[in-house]
Design an enzyme around this catalytic site. Structure first.
Site, PDB file in Angstrom:
ATOM      1  CD  GLU A 111      29.251  56.454  37.705  1.00  0.00           C
ATOM      2  OE1 GLU A 111      30.543  56.870  37.716  1.00  0.00           O
ATOM      3  OE2 GLU A 111      28.215  57.002  37.796  1.00  0.00           O
ATOM      4  CG  HIS A 159      35.693  20.182  56.578  1.00  0.00           C
ATOM      5  ND1 HIS A 159      35.009  21.073  57.299  1.00  0.00           N
ATOM      6  CD2 HIS A 159      34.871  19.481  55.973  1.00  0.00           C
ATOM      7  CE1 HIS A 159      33.900  20.804  57.345  1.00  0.00           C
ATOM      8  NE2 HIS A 159      33.777  19.812  56.341  1.00  0.00           N
ATOM      9  CD  GLU A 219      24.789  46.343  50.236  1.00  0.00           C
ATOM     10  OE1 GLU A 219      24.715  47.439  49.822  1.00  0.00           O
ATOM     11  OE2 GLU A 219      23.522  45.757  49.709  1.00  0.00           O
TER      12      GLU A 219
END
Length: 410
Positions: free
Chosen positions: A131, A357, A382
């Site tokens: 909530e 990269h 979770e």
């Protein structure tokens, strides 16, 4: 060894399913994932492909039209899908949590009504605990369901629903003090919680009288999949849509489902980390500095070695957690460990691939940029790392409870 994260002990059916999923990921997901992600576009064609493969019914029993496969098979499929695009694995995760909760805790009527259509992907599941004023503190839930004859009237606001818009069945955790004294609910609030099964139309706005899905929440990553709020305003649902027909069992039902979800998040972490390693090791062999590929520099080899080791370790813990759940044993310790380690290692492997990269990792033209924005979601989904460590610590103290007296003598 042909690649990382191999799983020993699989049967022919499992190997065939994984091969099919991996081929689908390579051909149908990876080529379009970054483009769809940048547009925050729901992957409709990919989802239709997953339905055709039967993946929405992967863990649903055969008697309901599913494939009746294990959590391990499901987790390995999720790992492959997340390797292609993590958002797609999120689309099926909440669906499977709801299907699992129905299978484990639903009445026969609820199973007969929903599971066959869920197996076909005609009914799509989402679940909701959080909530706006709380995250992992489930005991602080304020949404409430009140009995009114043959119906319940639900009121409250829920947050962070994955598939909130595209789902047609939502399992929602609310308070329901029916049958519980105020003293009992004050000392053990989890005993007053009930899971309600809410059927709705797909889409946004008022999706049924008393139920509103305001719209998609704009996120840093994890795009494509819709993440939403859910607002209940005197929402009426039949009393037979209480999961299992008994109030006060919602907390236990949800936690059982979350254990499946944590294995899923661990599998997603493994898949994203594996893709980051693939991108890093490939780029390191193409990019040249000081007259040779950067993969031949010891510093880069050290990074690749650490990345590969983390991918292997996370995969092993995820497989262990899935197998423990499949055995019918309690697996909250293993699931918590797997989720914690896989999400942390995923973040680290992605960051190392990003560093390999160099400046190109900061460009949206390169896939690693997308992974760099997706990995943080796994750190909180979770249950945060801190919540996982609390679960792990409590379970360890149960297993290693001190017996006897402390001796200070030498």
């Amino acid at each position: 060894m042909t690649r990382l994260a191999q799983t020993a002990g699989l049967n022919d059916i499992q190997r065939e399913i994984l091969s099919t999923v991996r081929d689908f990921v390579d051909k149908e997901i990876i080529p379009v994932a970054t483009q769809l992600e940048h547009r925050d576009e729901y992957p409709t064609e990919i989802v239709e492909g997953l339905k055709e493969l039967g993946l929405f019914g992967l863990m649903i029993p055969e008697e309901y039209g599913g494939l009746g496969e294990s959590l391990l098979t499901y987790a390995l499929c999720v790992e492959e899908i997340a390797r292609g695009w993590m958002s797609v694995s999120g689309i099926i995760n909440t669906h499977f949590i709801v299907a699992y909760m129905l299978k484990q805790h639903g009445t026969q009527e609820q199973k007969d009504t929903f599971l066959p259509r869920m197996a076909l992907g005609e009914v799509r599941g989402a679940f909701s605990m959080s909530e706006p004023a709380l995250g992992s503190d489930v005991s602080a839930i304020t949404s409430k369901g009140v009995r009114d004859g043959d119906e319940y009237v639900l009121n409250g606001q829920k947050m962070w629903l994955t598939n909130g818009g595209t789902s047609t069945l939502v399992a929602v955790l609310c308070r329901s003090d029916e049958g519980h004294s105020s003293e009992e609910t004050a000392t053990a609030p989890h005993k007053s919680m009930t899971t309600f099964l809410i059927e709705k139309e797909a889409g946004f706005g008022e999706v049924r009288p008393g139920l509103t899905i305001p719209g998609k929440i704009d996120k840093m990553g994890y795009k494509g999949v819709d993440t939403t709020e859910l607002i209940m305003d005197d929402l009426r649902i039949p009393a037979n849509r209480v999961l299992g027909s008994t109030t006060g069992r919602g907390f236990y039902q949800m936690m059982d489902g979350v254990e499946v979800g944590r294995v899923n998040v661990a599998a997603r972490g493994c898949g994203v980390a594996q893709r980051a390693f693939e991108l890093g090791v490939s780029y390191a062999q193409q990019r040249h500095t000081f007259g040779k590929p950067i993969a031949q520099h010891q510093a880069i080899q050290f990074k690749l070695a650490e990345m590969a080791t983390k991918v292997e370790a996370a995969h092993a813990m995820m497989v262990n957690a899935a197998r423990k759940k499949d055995s019918g044993e309690r697996n909250d310790l293993e699931a918590g460990m797997a989720k914690y380690l896989a999400s942390e290692y995923c973040k680290e492997v992605v960051e190392d691939a990003f560093r390999i990269h160099g400046g190109y990792g900061f460009s949206k033209e390169y896939e690693i940029e997308r992974l760099y924005r997706e990995a943080p979601m796994l750190l909180i989904g979770e249950g945060t790392a801190e919540i996982q460590k609390m679960i792990i610590g409590r379970r360890l103290l149960e297993e290693y409870r001190f017996q006897g007296r402390l001796s200070l003598s030498r």
